[in-house]
Scaffold this active site. Structure first.
Site, mmCIF file in Angstrom:
data_model
loop_
_atom_site.group_PDB
_atom_site.id
_atom_site.type_symbol
_atom_site.label_atom_id
_atom_site.label_comp_id
_atom_site.label_asym_id
_atom_site.label_seq_id
_atom_site.Cartn_x
_atom_site.Cartn_y
_atom_site.Cartn_z
ATOM 1 C CB SER A 70 -0.951 0.013 1.202
ATOM 2 O OG SER A 70 -0.228 0.177 2.406
ATOM 3 C CE LYS A 130 -2.836 2.822 4.914
ATOM 4 N NZ LYS A 130 -2.757 1.948 3.711
#
Length: 293
Positions: A70, A130
């Site tokens: 990701s 993230k």
């Protein structure tokens, strides 16, 4: 006068045996004391080592591994990174086993846009990584795969394709734009883009085309929260989606921050097998080690 000779007790056989026994007893006692001192010293060393590691792990740095794609192209599946714990302050998530001894955060500070952060999922409290895109009070939307931050479209320009060696941790996915085998190398490539944030920092991202995450209505980042995204935009369940256990993270409370990712200290492509020791070395991505974030 007859004089009976006196036997020297030290030189007599019984005296010699007694002296030898006494020496052995003293030597044995000395050895036992030394052994006891040695065991105590070793135990004290271990205790100090455990305390040092505990302090380091709690207040300074912590290791984390990357279990997915990701955050490509910046972080790869199989990377192991070091995060600094002091960057955003301390909370119970800084403590071993997330011990609930700290209310909120102490020595708190806000992350900057572009920081790669480690945080606890707002629902299931698993570790996630993230990149920070929006800060408290920011308005943010997605239109056609482009970020609109505080009313301004974030510039996004195509750059050279992101090419990598195919491995168990890095397969060649459906969105490939190139795949080739040259000698022993099996190479895959994705389209890559560069975004420029308002402060001038640049982020290289992957985008596989229009997907559900490429359109998001305007939202305001609540006070005490951040808006995060994965650099692999179509392979990340991030703040563009409502928070669900084991899935998207929604808007992340800053109290859930654990640390800031700093550098990669180890990386493996997943091809190592315990039964084949030589693969322990061939699986290492040596060029990834030391990558700063």
């Amino acid at each position: 006068m007859d004089v009976n000779p006196q036997t020297d007790p030290i030189r007599s056989p019984a005296g010699l045996r007694s002296a030898a026994s006494s020496l052995e007893d003293r030597h044995r006692a000395s050895n036992e004391r030394e052994r006891g001192d040695s065991l105590f010293g070793f135990a004290w060393f271990l205790l100090k080592l455990v305390l040092a590691v505990l302090i380091l792990r709690t207040f300074v740095i912590a290791p984390f591994s990357i279990p997915s794609e990701s955050m490509l192209p910046r972080l790869w599946h199989g990377d192991y990174l070091i995060a600094t714990k002091w960057s955003y302050g301390y909370s119970n998530y800084s403590l071993p086993f997330d011990a609930p001894l700290i209310s909120g955060r102490i020595f708190a500070s806000a992350p900057a846009r572009g920081d790669i952060v480690i945080f606890k999922h707002p629902v299931d409290e698993q570790d996630y990584v993230k990149r920070v895109i929006g800060l408290p009070g920011d308005t943010i939307a997605m239109i056609g795969g482009q970020i609109v931050l505080n009313g301004e479209v974030i510039p996004k320009e195509p750059i050279a394709n992101f090419a990598f060696d195919v491995s168990p941790y890095s397969p060649c996915g459906y969105a490939k734009v190139e795949e080739r085998v040259t000698g022993e190398r099996h190479v895959c490539a994705y389209e890559q883009f560069r975004e420029t944030l308002p402060d001038g920092s640049r982020i290289d991202v992957l985008d596989f085309g229009l997907s559900p995450g490429d359109g998001m209505p305007l939202a305001t980042v609540p006070e005490g929260h951040i808006f995060v995204m994965g650099d692999n935009r179509d392979y990340s369940r991030d703040s563009r989606f409502p928070a669900l256990a084991g899935d998207a993270v929604g808007m992340v409370p800053m109290d859930k921050l654990v640390g800031r990712a700093r550098f990669v200290f180890w990386s493996t492509d997943g091809s190592a097998r315990w039964s084949e020791p030589w693969t322990w070395f061939s699986a290492v991505r040596w060029d990834r080690i030391g990558t700063t974030l």
